[in-house]
Design an enzyme around this catalytic site. Structure first.
Site, short mmCIF file in Angstrom:
data_model
loop_
_atom_site.label_atom_id
_atom_site.label_comp_id
_atom_site.label_asym_id
_atom_site.label_seq_id
_atom_site.Cartn_x
_atom_site.Cartn_y
_atom_site.Cartn_z
N SER A 30 95.72 -14.69 20.06
CA SER A 30 96.34 -14.43 18.71
C SER A 30 96.96 -13.15 18.99
CB SER A 30 95.08 -14.12 17.86
OG SER A 30 95.76 -13.71 16.49
N SER A 32 97.62 -11.11 16.69
CA SER A 32 97.12 -10.17 15.90
C SER A 32 95.96 -9.30 16.53
CB SER A 32 96.43 -10.84 14.53
OG SER A 32 97.53 -11.37 13.79
N ASP A 62 95.70 -22.67 3.61
CA ASP A 62 95.03 -24.20 3.34
C ASP A 62 95.09 -25.10 4.49
OD1 ASP A 62 94.16 -22.83 0.88
OD2 ASP A 62 96.15 -23.61 -0.17
N HIS A 87 91.61 -18.31 -2.45
CA HIS A 87 92.19 -19.13 -3.22
C HIS A 87 91.04 -20.44 -3.32
CE1 HIS A 87 94.81 -22.06 -4.81
NE2 HIS A 87 95.50 -22.59 -3.69
N GLY A 113 99.33 -9.59 0.06
CA GLY A 113 98.76 -8.74 0.81
C GLY A 113 99.21 -7.47 0.85
N GLU A 206 125.24 -12.96 -9.54
CA GLU A 206 125.06 -13.21 -11.02
C GLU A 206 123.56 -14.00 -11.02
OE1 GLU A 206 126.08 -11.64 -13.26
OE2 GLU A 206 127.78 -10.48 -12.36
N SER A 231 121.20 -5.46 -22.89
CA SER A 231 122.20 -5.25 -24.07
C SER A 231 122.15 -6.18 -25.17
CB SER A 231 123.65 -5.50 -23.24
OG SER A 231 123.86 -6.66 -22.91
#
Length: 313
Positions: A30, A32, A62, A87, A113, A206, A231
């Site tokens: 991994s 991480s 999920d 969740h 997170g 816009e 406005s």
């Protein structure tokens, strides 16, 4: 902590800073690993982390969660542990069915997170939902509240709900307003202006770029507060034209989407697509990424050297 993505990292670091012993469970290789170790956290394989943890937070998507749970977590569960989710999808739609001898709770911060971590470091917190699915220990609610306190959410406020309510409202919000509805409205506005002959750069500013300013006002002051700060021209247009754009037809479609969520139809279709070769999913993503607003936006954002990128992990 099974996983160290956006939510996993925020929960892990906030709990660590609150004096809680945190173990991170990751698969071999991994990306991480190094990041978690640099944060001073113990990193183990997923199965070993599940064996050693008292509370196991499945900080996974999920789509990833069921297979990882079945293969590496379920065989290592013992009575008295707690499974914690951010969740309710996998529990409510039963892609994960825990044994009856473990507590099953949810702590769902109402923010990404990075926001959960940022607010904690500022001495504040992100609000959160908690829910209890199984409570053989009779202490599941206390566990959920303690976790919410450890990650800073009780500083902002915690609302108790159910796995069903959180799942259904979360899916509806994503589809009808936050992701699906908003992006479709932006694209429709952009296309309307460009089709009428206006420069796409003006249409981008816009219909997309300035949306952040309005959302920030709504976030800070509510819709009525936003209205007080814009406005008179903008107020009159919002009050008289907005309801003609987002009319009863839109709400009819929203009710239909909610029916599909509540009946389980959306979940069944999604799970089937994820378990197949994802052809339609990939095709829809490619089509969306080819929209002209993406090319215009990439060019304009490249000119905004002052713009700070939003980090999600």
């Amino acid at each position: 902590m099974i996983g160290f993505g956006a939510q996993g990292r925020a929960h892990a670091l906030n709990l660590r800073d609150s004096g809680i012993k945190v173990i991170v469970g990751l698969y071999p290789g991994s990306k991480s690993h190094a990041r978690a170790r640099r944060s001073g956290l113990v990193v183990l394989g997923t199965a070993e982390a599940a064996q050693r943890g008292d509370i196991i937070f499945l900080a996974l998507s999920d789509t990833q969660m069921p297979a990882i749970y079945t293969e590496q977590i379920a065989p290592n569960l013992r009575p008295g542990q707690t499974l914690l989710f951010a969740h309710g999808f996998t529990i409510y739609y039963r892609t994960i069915v825990p044994p009856k001898n473990v507590d099953v709770v949810m702590v769902a911060p109402k923010g990404l997170g990075p926001m959960v971590r940022r607010e904690f470091l500022r001495g504040r917190g992100a609000p959160a939902l908690i829910a209890i699915h199984q409570n053989p220990s009779r202490h599941a609610r206390q566990t959920a509240l303690a976790w919410a306190k450890g990650i800073g959410c009780t500083r902002a406020g915690v609302l108790e709900t159910t796995f069903r309510e959180e799942t259904e409202t979360d899916l509806f919000g994503e589809q009808a307003v936050l992701c699906g509805g908003t992006s479709a409205l932006i694209r429709a506005g952009f296309e309307t202006l460009v089709d009428a002959g206006y420069p796409p750069e003006l249409a981008y500013f816009e219909c997309l770029h300035e949306l952040k300013f309005i959302v920030d006002l709504i976030y800070e002051e509510g819709i009525a507060g936003m209205r007080r700060l814009i406005s008179d021209t903008a107020k009159w247009g919002e009050l008289t034209i907005g309801p003609k754009i987002i009319d009863q037809t839109v709400q009819t479609h929203m009710r239909s989407a909610l029916r599909d969520i509540r009946s389980g139809r959306f979940a069944r279709n999604f799970i089937q697509e994820m378990r197949s070769d994802r052809v339609r999913y990939a095709s829809l993503l490619r089509q969306a990424e080819k929209h002209p607003i993406e090319k215009v936006g990439a060019r304009l954002r490249g000119l905004m050297s002052w713009k700070e990128k939003t980090k999600t992990s």
